[in-house]
Each structure stands twice: as C-alpha cells, then as structure tokens.
Design a protein around this motif. Structure first.
Motif, PDB file in Angstrom:
ATOM      1  N   VAL A 147       0.543  -1.197   0.195  1.00 45.61           N
ATOM      2  CA  VAL A 147       0.029   0.345  -0.083  1.00 45.61           C
ATOM      3  C   VAL A 147       1.195   1.338   0.020  1.00 45.61           C
ATOM      4  N   LEU A 148       1.864   1.432   0.485  1.00 48.42           N
ATOM      5  CA  LEU A 148       2.940   2.252   0.931  1.00 48.42           C
ATOM      6  C   LEU A 148       3.703   2.344  -0.902  1.00 48.42           C
ATOM      7  N   ALA A 149       3.964   1.607  -0.938  1.00 43.59           N
ATOM      8  CA  ALA A 149       4.855   2.021  -2.250  1.00 43.59           C
ATOM      9  C   ALA A 149       4.011   2.046  -3.588  1.00 43.59           C
ATOM     10  N   TYR A 150       2.897   1.128  -3.338  1.00 42.74           N
ATOM     11  CA  TYR A 150       2.416   1.386  -4.707  1.00 42.74           C
ATOM     12  C   TYR A 150       1.320   2.397  -4.693  1.00 42.74           C
ATOM     13  N   ARG A 151       0.534   2.902  -3.625  1.00 40.06           N
ATOM     14  CA  ARG A 151      -0.536   4.208  -3.360  1.00 40.06           C
ATOM     15  C   ARG A 151       0.649   5.596  -2.270  1.00 40.06           C
ATOM     16  N   GLY A 152       1.291   5.248  -1.734  1.00 37.89           N
ATOM     17  CA  GLY A 152       2.191   6.426  -1.124  1.00 37.89           C
ATOM     18  C   GLY A 152       3.221   6.953  -1.783  1.00 37.89           C
ATOM     19  N   LEU A 153       3.539   6.395  -2.725  1.00 40.33           N
ATOM     20  CA  LEU A 153       5.115   6.615  -2.731  1.00 40.33           C
ATOM     21  C   LEU A 153       4.984   5.764  -4.995  1.00 40.33           C
ATOM     22  N   ASP A 154       4.247   5.551  -5.288  1.00 40.14           N
ATOM     23  CA  ASP A 154       3.751   4.681  -6.497  1.00 40.14           C
ATOM     24  C   ASP A 154       4.912   4.806  -6.969  1.00 40.14           C
ATOM     25  N   VAL A 155       5.292   4.113  -6.625  1.00 41.29           N
ATOM     26  CA  VAL A 155       6.431   2.594  -7.030  1.00 41.29           C
ATOM     27  C   VAL A 155       5.650   2.005  -8.761  1.00 41.29           C
ATOM     28  N   THR A 156       6.524   1.549  -8.891  1.00 42.95           N
ATOM     29  CA  THR A 156       6.027   0.986 -10.829  1.00 42.95           C
ATOM     30  C   THR A 156       6.385  -0.756  -9.614  1.00 42.95           C
ATOM     31  N   VAL A 157       5.477  -1.367 -10.767  1.00 42.26           N
ATOM     32  CA  VAL A 157       5.306  -2.845 -10.232  1.00 42.26           C
ATOM     33  C   VAL A 157       6.848  -3.157 -10.882  1.00 42.26           C
ATOM     34  N   GLY A 158       7.072  -2.668 -11.324  1.00 41.49           N
ATOM     35  CA  GLY A 158       8.639  -3.348 -11.673  1.00 41.49           C
ATOM     36  C   GLY A 158       9.833  -3.133 -11.245  1.00 41.49           C
ATOM     37  N   ALA A 159       9.708  -1.531 -10.529  1.00 40.88           N
ATOM     38  CA  ALA A 159      10.530  -2.006  -9.397  1.00 40.88           C
ATOM     39  C   ALA A 159      10.664  -1.367  -8.092  1.00 40.88           C
TER      40      ALA A 159
END
Length: 458
Positions: A243-255
């Motif tokens: 949740v933090l990675a995808y929604r909070g920090l906008d990290v891509t799936v690959g990253a």
C-alpha cells in the motif's frame, strides 16, 4: 583430472526436487500478484488488503493443530498430490473470475484461504518426503539442493513475477497454477512412499503436552514470548508495505519487484553468515540482537519520499531480510537444544500454533489502521505511521530474548560439570538417563548446522 559429476540422489528425489523447484517459483508469482491485483485492478482499500493477508495465515491456528495428526493417518504422497491440485484450482479461479467480471475481495479471501489450508497439509507431508525419497546417506545433499532451489526462487521470484504481471496481467497467475500441475505430475510418477501410520494420542493430548513443554522451560518460554511479540508487529509492516509503495510512493510494479528481490538477497546472505555470527556471539545473543535490528532497520522506509522510493525500499528490505534469516537460523536450533527427540514434534507444533496464530490478527489490524488514518493523514502518512508503529511494537521482542544466552551458558556449564563428575566416577559421559525435558539442566546450545529458516516469524 576429470571434474566430479554431481551425485545422483535417485529418480524419486529428482522428481520431488523438480516439482518443488517449479512450484516454489510459481508461489512467488501469486504472493506478488495478489496484492498488486487488489490495488491496481480492484482498487481495494488498505483494510481489504489486510483481510486478504489475514486469510493467507488464518489456516495456521485453525488447521495447524490437526494437520499433523490427520496426515499421519493418510498416505502422504497422495495427500501432497491432492493438495497441489486443490491449490491449482484455487489459483486458476482468480483469473477466470476476472475475465468473467466476477472478481471481488471476498472471492480472493476464499481462494487465498484454500491455498493456505492446502499448503499447511502439504508442508506436514514435506517433513517426511525427503527421508522417504532420498538415500539415507545423502540427506545433507538432498536438503542442500532443496534449500538452493528455494533461495534462487526467493531471489529471482519477485522480479519474475513483476515481469509476468507487466506482460500478462492477471493471466500471470496461470503460471503458478501450471506449477502446481507439474508438482502433482511429479508426485504421481513416483513410486509409492509415505504410507499411512498408526497415530497414538488425540490432538488435544499432543497439543497440551506441547504447550506445557514450551512454557515449562525458561529458554523456550522466552523464545515463545519473543516470537509472539515479533509477530504482533512484523505482519503489520509487511501487509502495509505494498500500500505504501504503490499508493503512497507511486512505485511501479517493476521497481517494487526488483526491490523485493534485493530483500531476498539480503535474506540469503543472512542465512549464510548467521552460523558464523552465532559461533562468535552465541545463539541466544545473536537471536536477541537480530530481533532488535530486524525491527529497527524497518524504520528505513521513512526515508522515502525524501530519498528515491525504489532504492529506499530495496535497501531497507535487504537489511530486513538479512536479520530475519538470522532470527530463524538461531531460533530453531535454540529450541531443539532444549528438548529430547521424542518431544520435538509436539513442541514445534505448539510453538507454531501460538506464535503464528497472531499473524492473521496483526495483518488485519495493519490494514484497518491505515484505513482509519487515511482520512486525517492521507495515504502516505497513514501508511508510514502504521508501519513505524508495527515496527516499534515488534522491537519489544528484544526484551524477553535478552536472558536466553545466560540461560544457555548456565546449562552448558552444568552439563560440563556433570561430564567431569562422570569421568571422575569412572563412567562414560552421557550414559545416565536423559534429563527430563522442560528443565534447565542437561541441555546446551546447539552449534551444528542450522535448520532451514521460517519457524519463528515468517
């Protein structure tokens, strides 16, 4: 001089090894894809992510106590084959439901629960599979090859999963479904092994004995309390991380997949160096400090977004995985050193039931807390706050573990004194009756090859 060819462990083991290698890589796909699917396709809330994470572990306290007793009464090869087929169906249902526009959080909860339940029964059979299919004088090589396959899947799995999801979307889950089919086919081609055995004692009697043994021994009691405390906070961190990675920090799936592969590299490194560290510091001391450092390095995620999110997650999770492996490598032999062989099974069963039983509640609490705090704080700060809180709670596991090493040292000194007295009396050391399990005397820290990790908190 000709290079030495690898020793063959026989057709039965090779089939087992091949099936488990393929299946383990496939597992990494589902573990990675399910939360990614929930966030990007279902637009699930943090609470819903927590509910699915809870379903992943709910079978441990519900089915774990009875699985060992039941599998003892069943043919183990066929039990593992059927478990593979059940997991195949449960995984395949997810993309089929998506294509029919019927995918939902409740459906995912059901599928994940079936996968978890089947895995619990499968793992019981796994404990007897290797001695049954590998030559008795080659068990070390057999476990080494299985552990090597598991380590490779942990390192490469997240990146493979990220690539498959980027290329195939939800259909990436069919790769895991196919891996279970390969595993089931390997079991089917094996010669019969693992016939049903006659079990003695009821489930209640076995578990009651296990609980008493864990609590009566001062070392085991501290390991149990430390593991329960760790598992009250650690799953909060792990559940909220996507949740933090995808929604909070906008990290891509690959990253994110690459970052989690770095975490697996850290875990593999920890498994390699932990025996050397424990030889210098002692098992108990290494366990205690690893518990503390494992939790504190998790606070590294707070460095994002001030620093680039991908590298922050990668470095943090690499260190997180390193100390988690140190914990698991030290926990199992510490517990085994305190218990006679005839009580090992019930001791481990009770330990897992208690310490893993809190994981579903912790996972659910993490998702619920983020959902409640998102309104006033926003998704980024809510996730960061909950992850920091879970990490600090887990760090309290350091306190009960502090006294483990002095207790192990005292037991070792007492054992040496008993041996000296036996020598002075003209008898061979170790000929007396075994020390009663659950006491402080007669057992010292194990310093041999550690067992495979995953007993204490994962």
């Amino acid at each position: 001089m000709k290079p030495r060819r690898p020793v063959s462990l026989g057709r039965g083991f090779n089939l087992f090894w091949a099936g488990q290698t393929v299946s383990t890589v496939g597992d990494r796909v589902t573990v990675f894809v399910v939360p990614t699917l929930m966030i990007f396709v279902l637009h699930a809330s943090a609470l819903q992510v927590g509910v699915v994470a809870m379903a992943q572990y709910l079978g441990i306290p519900l089915l774990g106590p009875v699985a060992g007793v039941l599998v003892d009464r069943w043919d183990k090869r066929w039990t593992m084959l059927v478990c593979d087929l059940l997991r195949l169906v449960a995984v395949a249902v997810i993309p089929l439901a998506y294509w029919q526009d019927r995918l939902s959080t409740p459906l995912l909860v059901g599928c994940v629960a079936v996968i978890s339940g089947a895995t619990i029964f499968f793992n019981v059979g796994y404990l007897v599979a290797v001695p049954a299919v590998a030559p008795k004088d080659q068990l070390v090589r057999a476990y080494s090859r299985l552990e090597g396959s598991g380590s490779v899947s942990e390192v490469a799995g997240p990146s493979i999963a990220a690539g498959l999801y980027s290329a195939l979307g939800v259909a990436a889950l069919l790769v895991d479904a196919a891996s279970y089919l390969v595993s089931a086919a390997c079991f089917h081609r094996m010669r019969p092994w693992g016939e049903r055995t006659v079990a003695t004692g009821t489930v209640r009697e076995r578990l009651t004995a296990g609980f008493r043994l864990n609590w009566a021994d001062p070392v085991l009691r501290r390991v149990v309390v430390a593991a329960v405390t760790l598992n009250c906070g650690g799953p909060v961190f792990v559940t909220v991380l996507p949740v933090l990675a995808y929604r909070g920090l906008d990290v891509t799936v690959g990253a994110f997949g690459a970052a989690m592969s770095v975490a697996a590299v850290g875990a593999l490194t920890g498994a390699v160096v932990a025996p050397r560290i424990s030889e210098r510091l002692g098992l108990g001391r290494t366990l205690a400090w690893s518990l503390l450092l494992h939790c504190l390095v998790g606070l590294g995620v707070l460095a994002a977004p001030a620093l680039p999110a991908g590298p922050v997650i990668a470095v943090t999770m690499g260190c997180y995985g390193f100390f988690m492996s140190c914990i698991n490598v030290c926990s199992a032999p510490t517990r085994q050193s305190r218990m006679s062989e005839q009580h090992q099974g019930v001791m481990h069963a009770a330990f897992r039931t208690v310490t893993w039983g809190v994981i579903p509640l912790a996972a659910l609490a993490g998702g619920l807390a983020v959902s409640l705090l998102t309104g006033p704080l926003g998704i980024l700060d809510a996730a960061r706050t909950v992850m920091a809180g879970g990490t600090l709670l887990a760090a309290l596991s350091f306190l009960p573990a502090l006294r483990i090493q002095p207790l192990l040292d005292a037991a070792e000194r007492e054992r040496e004194q008993e041996q000296e007295q036996e020598r002075a009396a003209g008898t061979e050391p170790g000929t007396d009756a075994d020390t009663e399990p659950g006491t402080d005397a007669g057992t010292g820290p194990a310093t041999g090859t550690p067992l495979a990790p995953a007993d204490s908190a994962s």
